[in-house]
Design a protein around this motif. Sequence first.
Motif: not given
Length: 424
Positions: A312-318
């Motif tokens: 999930a690109p948005s939720e998993m951003r470091p």
Amino acid sequence: ATLKQQQKYFEKYFAILEGSARIMEKNGEKIYYHSGQNLKLRFANLRYTDKNDKGKMEIKKFVDWWIDQPDRLSYRSVEMRPPPLRCPTNVLNTWEGWEIEKVPLVEGTCIQPIMDLFDIVCGRDKDCVEYLLKWFAHKVQMPGKKTLVAPVFYSAAEGTGKTTIAEDIFKSFLMDKAPKYMMSTSTIDDVLSRFSTAAEHLICVLNEATGSDVIQQSNPLKSFITDKCYQKEVKGVMPEQITNICDIIFTTNNINSIKIGQYDRRFVVFETDASVANNRAIFSPIIRAVNDVNVMRTFYQYLKDMDISGFAPSEMRPKTSIYKEMKSATLSTLQGFWLDFVDSIECDQFNCSGYYYNKYAEYCEQNGRGQRRVPQDKFVSQCKREVKGVLNQRKYVNGRQARCLVINYEALTEWAKNNRAEDT
């Protein structure tokens, strides 16, 4: 050749654009639009002989005949619709696939120099490397589905691989189709202007983004990053809503170039390893690998086979340190005050709003931000709007009812942690 055979050949290049008086021409990798009159002038020399109503032979114009045919080739619009998008039969799909797939795989090809590049641009952070690889894999596996996240590659120094990671990887996958499917610019207007075609590209690289132009247009830019449709305008053709497939990649050496809001969900920021800047011994193998079609074919397959089912690109951003620093740089004076003041507040403490406003005014003066101070009559409402954990209630103070700010210390501390450049 018969007229129908000539029609079939002609329609390799020309078609009617429905809903307009325009005729589209596919010439090489580009699409052009013509009026019917211009097309008739251009091909006035294309003629044929046929009988007229009186049975006599006469010379007629081919374009006039073609325009009158009920089965002439026509499209509603021209769009790039890569998978997983479906393309209606009356839409001309300009997507022709990843060119690198035409190159045969060579077993045993080493992709370590490319992995080294990812390690460098992610500042040697394993979590960032894993995220960035999955972001690239998402674009490879589902090119028609936006990630809704814009990677930002930051480095104060030049020569740390920002352009190589932002442009050259996808260029190698697209090969000679790269100019058709990618856009590279240093001007934000090329992305957001009225007749821009950026949304019809897989990738748009905004090189050396500067704060002055990007921040001024931060709201439309944020919309572009997440909007899945956009209003396409072509001169002389009716505007229409088409799919926005473009993901933006930023490179910058300006820490204030991107306006990252308090509740941001669009940006992920990587700080490259500046210690290797312009190190020829390190970057020479990387450049050779990027220009080696066998290496890039193997790396493409590595991304193609990667499991991103739970990504999930948005939720998993470091949330990197540089991300928080950029975020902190764009905070308002109110937000900066509460970040500075939070550690001195006791749990569940409340006080008159005037008390906090006086502290806020002192903070602005001490930090040279007096001209940006919020007026006292707007202080309470903006605190509630801009800062989590600051509530407004009426309470009795010294026997009198007063307007107070009530501090939810747990919520305020969590807010500060997410917005402070460095956690403390």
